[in-house]
Enzyme design. Structure first.
Site, PDB file in Angstrom:
ATOM      1  N   CYS A 427       0.897  -1.292  -0.041  1.00  0.00           N
ATOM      2  CA  CYS A 427      -0.039   0.119  -0.025  1.00  0.00           C
ATOM      3  C   CYS A 427       0.643   1.329   0.041  1.00  0.00           C
ATOM      4  O   CYS A 427       1.454   1.415  -0.899  1.00  0.00           O
ATOM      5  CB  CYS A 427      -0.846  -0.173   1.279  1.00  0.00           C
ATOM      6  N   HIS A 553      -3.733  -5.215   0.059  1.00  0.00           N
ATOM      7  CA  HIS A 553      -3.135  -5.683   1.282  1.00  0.00           C
ATOM      8  C   HIS A 553      -3.374  -7.256   1.193  1.00  0.00           C
ATOM      9  O   HIS A 553      -4.111  -8.139   1.771  1.00  0.00           O
ATOM     10  CB  HIS A 553      -3.963  -5.358   2.425  1.00  0.00           C
ATOM     11  N   GLU A 555      -1.680  -9.403   3.174  1.00  0.00           N
ATOM     12  CA  GLU A 555      -1.495  -9.853   4.641  1.00  0.00           C
ATOM     13  C   GLU A 555      -2.697 -10.558   4.985  1.00  0.00           C
ATOM     14  O   GLU A 555      -2.907 -11.488   5.822  1.00  0.00           O
ATOM     15  CB  GLU A 555      -0.684  -9.098   5.466  1.00  0.00           C
TER      16      GLU A 555
END
Length: 608
Positions: A427, A553, A555
């Site tokens: 990001c 993102h 993750e």
């Protein structure tokens, strides 16, 4: 008429203090029930008045976890998704703000037919209806209807803000009927170090408070630094009116993945299945989970990752990034060492966070919780930060907002690019990589993001046209979106496909007007939105072991058994790198010596 196979509910509450690990306990119970062959879903109740966690500072409540449907939720929903391998929705996170908004909206529509709208029964009924509706939503890939719903009540029993929820859940227990509701209470058994004894009084008082609300737990999970002594278990059982076998020791373990095994060893699955009258047998073994735990415990070879961020004072601010790195390291049988680097400490002495204004990094108040009187000097923090960067095997820059520390992140990107250190930007991490390249390779010295400078000469990162500048909550580009990946890119090699779906949370994007110049200068944009207008992934054309930035993102989609492909590639490549004991400062670096198997940095010749 009652359903032939009614939904079963498990309430997980907490007493004495907050932060005991109710989320991990709930997730671990979910793992054990799934291992028994049940389809499980989960709901988190947060008693705060915010509609969601989207506008909260990471220092206030940890990271904001983004869901597929764009919901901005409490970080515990991330624990549920990771442990149970499910995909939840925004409605699985209930807040006081959401419930009261729904009740007031119904009142404005006239749904209550002129009645006086009150907390009981209207708010309590709204909460019960919400739970029953959301519990039916399929959350697994196979879209199976859930059979068991875990409900975690945030906060601590006795808090004023949670009283309405406890009352609603008391009523809910009778709504769903006997055999369909099980209550697990998580409490604290502290050790008084002066005498070294485990003390039960906090738990006894906590259960007394809980019982005063009309609740009586079936199981009490006792958090402690060491395993509960048998006499302590018997004492708690006697005073809290539960069998001794229902007092569970949840003591500190090497890593959180031991918790399901700890609960299984104490027959928690059997106790819950019996309370819910479910005709299922607990799993005899959990070989995949056991193997993962053993890899974590037995890992010896280290991989050191420098995480350069601005919220390093609270690791929960980057919880999903930490977990994703651990999942990848576990898969590679590596011991992960995360080295936190405050991005402001990397900024050149006397420089500014935006490259123009005087630095504010000497102001300790900018970092909540930092002890200003004993804080090292700026020179010392600068030296330590760069020593950490130079001693790491890989550099990761996670997401964030605001101008503070951005110049330090740009310095870290430059160091990774010039010295062929594996780099991963997420990001904002991708955006600062674009800014760094535009400044130092394309020659646009004033290149910047309009987030940090409203009127830069070269706005290479801009505010998205459809974004709102007046309202903060829920106005970003949120949720799962498709990205088309170049079939010859590193990203495609990692994913193994050209179409991926990842979760987003951002207001700014790479300016399309600079794409052509950046690509001609050697910065490839290998992932784009379906319309080709938004840049989602960037890589270097030049030879580099691993350099990738993504606007989304990744993750949030990593799982213990299924690490995210980009994190996996980043860890694998970082593990190949060795660092020398002494590396010169960034300004003294000229080239990388690749002749030897060990990566070492050569210095400029000394000045005459």
């Amino acid at each position: 008429r009652r359903q032939s196979n009614p939904m079963k509910y498990i309430l997980v509450s907490g007493g004495v203090v907050s932060g005991l690990g109710k989320g991990i306990t709930s997730s671990s119970i979910g793992v054990l029930l799934k291992a028994a062959g049940l389809h499980v879903t989960s709901i988190k109740i947060d008693p705060y008045l915010n509609t969601d966690a989207g506008t909260m500072s990471p220092y206030e409540h940890g990271e904001v976890f983004v869901l597929d449907d764009g919901g901005e939720a409490d970080l515990d929903l991330g624990n549920y998704e990771r442990f149970m391998n499910v995909n939840l929705t925004r409605d699985h996170n209930i807040t006081t703000g959401k419930i009261y908004s729904a009740v007031i909206e119904k009142e404005r529509r006239g749904d209550y037919l002129g009645k006086t709208v009150q907390v009981v029964p209207h708010v309590t009924d709204a909460l019960q209806d919400w739970i029953e509706r959301v519990a039916q939503i399929p959350v697994e890939e196979g879209k199976h209807k859930p059979e068991v719903c875990l409900i975690e009540l945030g906060g601590t029993v006795g808090d004023i803000e949670s009283m309405v929820f406890l009352e609603a859940l008391r009523q809910f227990k009778f709504r769903v009927g006997p055999g369909n509701f099980c209550h697990v209470h998580v409490s604290l058994v502290p050790v008084v170090h002066a005498v070294g004894q485990q003390k039960t009084k906090p738990t006894q008082h906590g259960i007394t408070t809980l019982r005063s609300t009309g609740h009586s737990p079936n199981i009490i999970c006792c958090r402690s630094t060491k395993q509960l002594a048998r006499e302590i278990q018997r004492k708690i059982a006697l005073s809290c009116m539960v069998p001794a076998s229902h007092v569970i020791s949840v003591h500190d373990v090497k890593n959180i993945y031991h918790v399901p095994l700890l609960l299984r060893k104490q027959r928690v699955p059997e106790l819950i299945l019996e309370a819910l009258k479910l005709n299922k047998m607990p799993a005899e073994s959990m070989p995949k989970w056991n193997a993962m735990v053993m890899r974590e415990d037995n890992a010896r070879k280290e991989v050191r990752i420098a995480v350069v961020g601005k919220y390093t004072g609270l690791s929960d601010s980057y919880l999903s990034v930490i977990k994703a790195l651990k999942h990848a390291a576990n898969s590679c049988k590596l011991k992960l060492i995360i080295q936190w680097v405050e991005s402001m400490d990397l900024e050149p002495l006397g420089g500014g966070g935006d490259g123009k204004s005087p630095t504010t990094s000497s102001m300790p108040s900018l970092i909540p919780g930092s002890p200003s009187p004993n804080r090292p000097s700026k020179n010392e923090r600068y030296r330590r930060a760069w020593d950490t960067i130079k001693g790491s095997h890989g550099i990761l820059i996670p997401g964030g907002f605001g101008a503070r520390g951005v110049q330090g992140k740009i310095c870290a990107v430059k160091y990774a690019r010039l010295n062929k250190v594996p780099f991963f930007g997420i990001c904002l991490g991708m955006q600062v990589a674009v800014i760094e390249y535009a400044r130092n390779v394309l020659g646009l010295e004033d290149a910047n993001s309009t987030e940090f400078d409203q009127h830069p000469e070269h706005p290479v990162v801009i505010f998205m046209p459809e974004g709102s500048k007046t309202h903060m909550g829920g106005t970003m580009r949120l949720g799962s979106r498709q990205t088309n990946v170049d079939d010859k890119s590193l990203a495609c090699k990692l994913y193994g496909k050209t179409e991926v779906h990842e979760r987003h949370r951002h207001r700014y994007e790479v300016n399309p007007a600079y794409i052509k110049n950046l690509e001609e200068a050697g910065l490839k944009f290998t992932g784009k939105s379906t319309d080709g207008k938004r840049m989602e992934c960037t890589e270097l054309k030049a030879e580099h072991p691993f350099f990738i930035g993504v606007q989304y993102h990744p993750e949030f989609k990593s799982r213990p058994m299924y690490p995210h492909p980009i994190f996996l590639g980043f860890i694998r490549e970082s593990a190949k790198r060795e660092t020398t004991c002494h590396v010169p400062r960034p300004e003294n670096i000229t080239k990388l010596d690749l002749d030897a198997p060990r990566i070492c940095i050569s210095k400029k010749p000394p000045m005459p």
